[in-house]
Design an enzyme around this catalytic site. Sequence first.
Site, PDB file in Angstrom:
ATOM      1  N   ASP A 107       0.724  -1.222   0.015  1.00 45.55           N
ATOM      2  CA  ASP A 107      -0.075   0.013  -0.033  1.00 45.55           C
ATOM      3  C   ASP A 107       0.792   1.036  -0.021  1.00 45.55           C
ATOM      4  OD1 ASP A 107      -2.401   1.641   0.647  1.00 45.55           O
ATOM      5  OD2 ASP A 107      -1.507   1.848   2.427  1.00 45.55           O
ATOM      6  N   ASP A 109      -0.303   5.143   0.920  1.00 48.59           N
ATOM      7  CA  ASP A 109      -0.767   5.978   2.067  1.00 48.59           C
ATOM      8  C   ASP A 109      -0.479   5.413   3.528  1.00 48.59           C
ATOM      9  OD1 ASP A 109      -1.869   8.766   0.626  1.00 48.59           O
ATOM     10  OD2 ASP A 109      -2.458   6.764  -0.513  1.00 48.59           O
TER      11      ASP A 109
END
Length: 296
Positions: A94, A96
Amino acid sequence: MPSHLTLVALANAAIPAELNIALIEHAKVLGIAIAQESMARTDSKYFTARWTCSQALLPEARVAMRDIAAAHDADLAFLSSGFNPSEAKVLAMDMDSTLINIECIDEIADFIGKKAAVSEITEATMRGEIKDFKESLRRRVALLAGVSADVLDSVYKERLRPNPGAAQLLAGANARGLYTLLVSGGFTFFTEKLQQELGFKQAQANTLEIIDGKLTGKVIGHIVDGAAKNAFLQQACSLMDCHKENSITMGDGSNDLPMMQDSGISIAYRAKPIVKEKADAAFDRVGLDAALLLIA
């Protein structure tokens, strides 16, 4: 399927012998046998210790053992005996709050005084309280209508920083020949720059619609949600002619759980409780590059 586990403690400083004693004592209470394999500092900047556990552990037992490790300033991972580190082929991450230090959409909103409104939706979504990620993203992006596209560059240059160990993790993973995938519910403006900067083989994210130099408040094309993240991971595994259990996954929010489930090693990085509970490893102290020690 083998049921025993290897417990791995990871820390920034020497791991105290008291942690070994505390884990063994707690295991006795649970009626489980664990035995220390090693305690060492490798050529890494981190310190590690390993134990063999006689059986699988229930989620509450993992939480308790992680709490014990935390009391001794260490993170703890639980590795299945069915995972072969030499067969790892894919690293999927991922963006963020995992690869980088911010939630990009929150920082964009901050430039127009709407950070609190957007952050509230972001946090509820990451905790799993808002189940429909697509609707959550649409609601947040709608609040950005009229923002100058120049704000995106300002966020990247002024606020976005890779989290500790990011560059080292990517260098190590690429050196091992892993297929490195950045898969994000965030935006292509940022993933494309990070792909170039850090050397990801592939990056997938959402595209913000920009007309006349301003955000319209809409996303173009299909939204990358939890299911899409998992699908991109599966595609990467197919490309590498391997199964999902040959992948390493890293995330922090509930929309990362579909790709993390059933991967070879799932790592929760400074994550929400729902993610930490389900992940094989939880990094709250060590950097991202400590993942390399789990496949050494």
